[in-house]
Structure formats: structure tokens, C-alpha cells
Design a protein around this motif. Sequence first.
Motif, short mmCIF file in Angstrom:
data_model
loop_
_atom_site.label_atom_id
_atom_site.label_comp_id
_atom_site.label_asym_id
_atom_site.label_seq_id
_atom_site.Cartn_x
_atom_site.Cartn_y
_atom_site.Cartn_z
N LEU A 65 0.83 -1.21 0.00
CA LEU A 65 0.00 0.00 0.00
C LEU A 65 0.86 1.26 0.00
N ALA A 69 0.85 4.25 -2.86
CA ALA A 69 0.72 5.68 -2.60
C ALA A 69 1.86 6.46 -3.24
N TYR A 94 -9.78 2.11 -5.03
CA TYR A 94 -9.99 2.67 -3.69
C TYR A 94 -10.97 1.83 -2.88
N VAL A 97 -8.80 -0.85 -1.40
CA VAL A 97 -7.97 -0.29 -0.33
C VAL A 97 -8.80 -0.04 0.92
N ILE A 116 -3.19 6.77 0.59
CA ILE A 116 -3.61 6.55 -0.80
C ILE A 116 -4.78 7.46 -1.16
#
Length: 909
Positions: A65, A69, A94, A97, A116
Motif C-alpha cells: 500500500l 501511494a 480505492y 484499499v 492513498i
Amino acid sequence: MEWWSRLVGGAPTPAHITPKASISSDPQARLSRFKRTFNHILALCNKPRQPENEQPLLYQLKTALDRLAVLIREESRASIPHVCLTFAASSQLYTVVSRAAIVSQYEPIISSAVAIFAALVDSEEEDLLSTAPFAKSLMRLVTKVVDSNNVLIGIETETDILELLFTISAKIRLQPEILAVWFRSTARPDLEDVFVKEKRSFVGITQRDDFPLCYIMIDRVHNDGRIGDFARTGLLYIFEATGRSMALEEWVISSDLSTLMASGLGALYSQLSRELSILHPDATLPAVLAMSDYSTTHPRATAESAFSERHQAHMVTFLSYLAFWQDVLDHCRSADVKQTLLDHFQILFLQQLLYPSLLQSSDTDAGSSVAVLTYLCAMLEELQYPDLVEMMLAYLLNIRPGALETVPSTPVTPVRPGMPPRSPTTQRRRQSLMLLTAPKDPEEAMEPSLFNLTDLVLNSARSSNAQTIFAALRLITTMLNRQRKYMFGTLLRTRKESSIATIPEDGPAPSLGRLQIDSSGYGVHHVPPSQTVGAHELMLSRYTDLVVALYGHVFPGETYESVCEDTRYYIEAQAITSLAAQDIEQTPNSRTLPRRDPLLRALTARLENFFTDSLDVNLALTQTLITMASCIELRLDSWVTLDPAVARPEQASEMMPRPWHTHLGDDERASGNALRAALQPPVWSDDIAPALYTTLQHLLTQVEHVRKTIPSLDSLLASRQHMLQASSTPEVALSAPPSLASSPMTATTSTSYLDAVQPSRNLNRSRDGDPLSADRSHKATNRPAVGSDFSVSNARHIGANMSSVSGTRPATETNASLPGSSLGKMKQSMFRPPPPEVPSTTDMLMEKITFTGTTEAQAVETDGEAEERSASLNHVLTNIVVLQQFVLEIVAVIQVRAAVLGERELRFC
């Protein structure tokens, strides 16, 4: 080997291999790398969770992750096209995530997920903020993390979340069209009637799912640090958006946001201690208070100290939240939302909490009156928003609607033309609020008409508790400086001396001294000043005589110049403001203060006990009286200067005829006679003397009594002035200030005063909303202060660098007390012990001085009973220095008012 081959000319060097094109400049290469990272995240999320491999799995997911980002940030900075961002929007990564962070309940992964989302928001690509799935995924993550209480997160992670929500609020402010994605109204105003009938314990409908972003921020507006800053600023942007969205406006009115804000303010106020002690602790006792009989012991140990870290932290939090209320009202663009907020402030905070604390305060239960008065003073120093100030003071002082008269300037234009000032929803909301908060028994209703702030202040000013008196005087001074128009007719029973009249368009403009004109075409008519030049000079002479007598038959010329300079800044600032004022209350000399005014009588009676009262009370008292005398709206007649209604002019001597008198016309001769009459001083008699002058003359008699009892009083006073200056003078070079006048009366001017005596205090410290401008503060703050400048709030910064009376004392004071000593012999004998037959300085300073006698003002307050009061000589010395400075400031106020206001203060004909 390659280097050696080139050196000896051997085998040829192989051609340099050109590296591959940079990935950052190849969109497809960036996309391929981005997809690999995202697919790795998907693979990790699809792995079954097992206890033995969960920790390594979470660590790998967090690393992936973080990598994602970083790639999003790089993509935003790379050259177009931004194919990775397009892929992120189309694949809705998204959602993956957000789900991974919620399921993991692992703070490092939650922090990476927030990073992110922040990177996607900052990219400003693909209109993600206007995409419903993006908003839903983000708010689901934030709600599960910060509202469920199932996940423990640290301050840094919560700060990142609030920063992200603040960024979204800023985007909504700049792009109002995206509001519909983050907010959806499901409000049903008709349900509120059901809630009211059922007497629910809350007011308004809780609708967190409609606008979770708003609720999350409002729950954290009282936090310290960056979390509170992000929450408060973000919420300001939301309230600003109510002026552009009818749906949001109606939703805010019918929701419980206003209730939450008012309840939060009330909760922070309830954290403040009900029993408060404003006594300085021994460790931080200012030097000026140490040189008196000031006691640092509170009679009740349960009272919380105002100087404790806990209390100061609670005060800072409460005042910051109060400032947030002002910011919300200032940023709100909806008149109905603003009115709803004000209704909640009045009903839930003022009526349900603040006024009951005022009503239940007492002077006998360890300081609840001290606490309420102190908190009110702090609130008035913080409040600047006109609607909040007017609502608060009009309610607490029981001022009827329309009692505060103002001159109309321009028509008030509604924020939304075509609609009434208050919508039906707003009116129904207020009615519901009043119904829910109404007492069951109407007879139990507490109203300010029975007991209000005026009663509390007057009772506190007459109290026998020094802390209560000090807190009341501070509140009076604060109101005089910042909100004085609310004092007229309430705390000060003044009589108005002005009227309103329209100026004809074709008529001549009147003189500025008699009429003030504003842009609306209205004029404020003055009653011409009734104080003549002769009466002014007589009073100036009388008060100057008091100064000379108090200072030992010399006039402190240099000190007086500095006092005049400070006074001039203050009065000029008021005069400049009054020229452009649209408020009648700011008209110079528009109000008369009767001699029998209750507050004035209480202050005058307190002044009678000047030498035995606590020093902090005397400092606050002198500051209050100087502030009152400096208010250009108030006439000085009868309480500072002679009352023209009872003063008779002296019989003018016949003027010697001159040859040119025969050439004067009737008008010129009449004007000359009127001028002569105005210059003639009135007949002085003690029965018509002003109230303040009579009291000061009585105090001077007491000083003369002490001077006879203590022959070395003048030497002790000079030493005490040196000590006060040494305890407060900054180590900077002071430039000589410009002079207004060398003295009020030329015949009594003397510049031989001791150089050690300091200039005047900084009258009424300049703050936002204070009449003083910033130009004044830069000079006054660099000047040492003595006398009535040492209010407790300012003197505490001086430091306790002077030893107490019972401890080590300066040798200069020891020698000053020796009979026959002089400044010339002091240096020679400063290390010699006093002769055995002479008492020590400590014993002398601890000697009790007794005062008796009752004046008219004091007789009213004490029912005519005279009582003996005593204080140590050490205490009396410091109070005499304060009194010297106070009388000098009175002289400066009388002279400077006349110099600045001119014909609006004095009558020349």
C-alpha cells in the motif's frame, strides 16, 4: 582492467550501452508497474488469514500500500497522459484499499490507506471527488475507524484523517457542485413535531449518515493541536456552503448540529470550577503585591486557583471554542442557519447554563461570585461578533428590545431577497427548542427581570470580600473599554442629553462642535457643553493642589507628561471613532452621570477605604475610575468636576472702558461679555464640591495624619517609588516622550521631582475591539509602569524579585528610615547598622496605622457606622504611591479631554 586497456592502447573499449528510457517518461511502463503493484495487493487480500502467518501478511500488505501511494504521487507529477490515475478511477481500486483497511483493523494499514486516498484527492484527476463510489468508500473507512471505537489509532493517524477531511471541505468550498456527492438529505421536518410531543432529550434530528464528514469534524472541534484546527476550519467551510445550497441549509436547520455546538460550549463551561481563587501563589507573587499586606491564603481549600495549569488549560479550551462560534457565524452565508445558531446559543447556553450560574453565585461560598465574574470578563474580552455580544449582554442585563437606540445608516438588505428574515423552518425550530427547555412549573422560571448582571455587579462592588470586589471591578473596566453602550442605563444610570433630528438637504451644515453628521443624513444634536472655561481652570487648579500635597509640595512634571501622552492616545482614539459613528451612544458628552448613581456611590465608598483595602482592589478601582472619566460619552459634571447647575460664577469686575469699545456692534459686545462670563471662575464651596474631589481630599487628610505620625514618610515614599521602579523597569533605553503640556497650571509646575518616579500606566491595554489603536500600544509597552497600572493580570509578569517585608530588604530603605538621613549620606551609611535606639526598618514597616472617619458616600454603604481600620505602614506606603499616580491621571484626563474635545467639552461663551 578496462581502465588499463585504455591506458596502454590495447583492445578497444566496448561501446557504451544506452540505458532504457526512463520509466517516468513512459506512460505504458508506469501503467505496467502500477498494475503489478495493485495485483500484488489483490493477491495479498485474497489470501486466507491464519494466525501463524497473519503478521507477515499484514506487513507485506502495508508495504504494498505504501508503494501504491508513492506511485500515485509520482504519477501526479509525471507528464501527461496520467494513465495510472485513469486506471485507478476505472478499476475503483480505492474500494479494495478501503475494504482491506477496514477488515485488517491494523493501524499501519489504515494509515497507508489514508495516504492513498489523500494522494488521489490531491491529484485532482478523473473527477474522483464527484464520484459517488469514491466518496462512499472513503467515508466508510473513516466512519469505521474513528466512530466505531473498535480500532485504536494514534494521534498521527487521526490527524491524517482530519487533514484529508479538511482537504475535501476546502474542495467543496471551491467547487460547490461536488457537495451532492458527499451530502444527501433525508431530513423529514415533520418528524420534529413528533419528537417535541414525545419530549425527547435532544433537540433536532440526528442524521449522521446524511453528512458523516460534517459530524466527524464537529465531534472534534474542541480538540487541541492540528486535529482541532483541521476540524474547525473544515466545518467553517461547510457552514459557508449553506448559502449556496438550499438543501444543505434546510438540513442544517433541522439537524442537531446547532444543538451539538451549543451543548459543547456548555460542557466546556461546566468544566470550569465553580469555586475560584484569584489569589496569586507565593511562588509567582508580583513585587508590587509583595510590598503590601496581600494575603495568598484562601479561606477554603476547595477553591481552585486561577493560576493552576488545570484551570488555565480549561479556560483556553473554552475560549477557543467560543472563538470558533464567532468564526462560524462570520462565515455562515445563510441567514436562517445563523439565526438557528443564535437561538441555540441563547436558549441552551445563556438561559440554561450561564444565567443560572450567575443567579446561584454567592459571595459566601468560597468564591462562586468570583468565578462567574471572572468567566464573564474573559468572555467579553474574547467576544467580538456583534450579534453574540448583544444577545449575551441584552439578556444578562435585562435590556428590553429596542432600548439600545442607534442612528439608521443604510437599509438592511435580506441575505435572500424575496424570503422573510426567518423561514417557517427556523421559526418552528425555535418554538420546538423553547418547548423542550421550558420548565414544568412556570413559576419556577428564572428570568433576569428578577436578578440580573447589574444586581450581581453592584452587590459584588459592595462586598467585604477583596476577591469579589476585584473581579467585579475588572468586569466593569472590561465593559467600559469594549462594550460600554450596554452599561448606559444598566450599571450606570445615566441620563441621555442628545436627540435625533433630520438635516434638511438644502440647509446649511451645522458646526461640528454642536452637531455630528453621518452618511445617512441624520444628525446627533448636542446639548451645548455646560462646563465653562473658568470652571475647568478652577477644577484643574484644585486637583493640581492635591497632587502637589500628595507628592510632598512638588509637582512631578516629567511624569505628568507621560501620563498626558497615554491619556491623549486613548481619548483621541475615541474622538476619531465618534466622528464616523452611526451610534448615538458614542456621541461626546451625550450622557450625564448623576451623583447618586448606585455604582458611582459604591466606587466612591470603596475609595474611602483606600489605605486599608487590598492593593489589588485599589489598583482595579483606580483603573475603573480612570476609564470612566476617560469615556468621552460621559460628562464629568458633579462627580469629577463642578455641577454647572449649582455653581455660581464669581462677580465679574467692571472692565475698564477702551476707546475702541465705542466702535463695537451690539452682537460683538454681547459676544465679548459672554466670553468674559465663561472665563470667570465659579464661587468655590465645599458643599458643591464634586464627589470624587471630596473623597480625595479626605484621603489627603489621612495622608497628612500619617505624615505627622511618621516624620520620615517622604523618605520612605521616595524609597518605595525606587523599589517599584526597580521591580518593573525593563533594561532598555527609554526615549523622552513628546510633551502635551509641562503642567496643568503654570504657577505650580516644578521639574525638581525625583527622577525615579515612573510615568503613568498604559491606560486600558489595547486589544481587538478596544478604542485604542495599535499606535498607542508600542509606546506604552516600552514604558515602566507604577501606581494603578499594577493590576493583577499585568503585575504577575513583573516577577517576585523583591523580598518580602519580613525577609532581606534593600539597604536604601533601611537608611531612608533613619532620622536625619539624606540622599547624600545614604551611600556612606548604607552598610552600617542602625543605632540601637532606632527601631529596625522591618519593625517600622510592620507598625499598624489606624484610620477613622466616615464620609457621606461611605456612610450610605455602612449605614452611618464608622469603624476603625488599620494596616501596616508597609501597606500604606504602597497605596500612597498608587494614590499619587491616580490623582495625577485624574488631572491629565481633565486637561486632555478639554484639549482634544475642545468646544464639545467646554463652553467659551
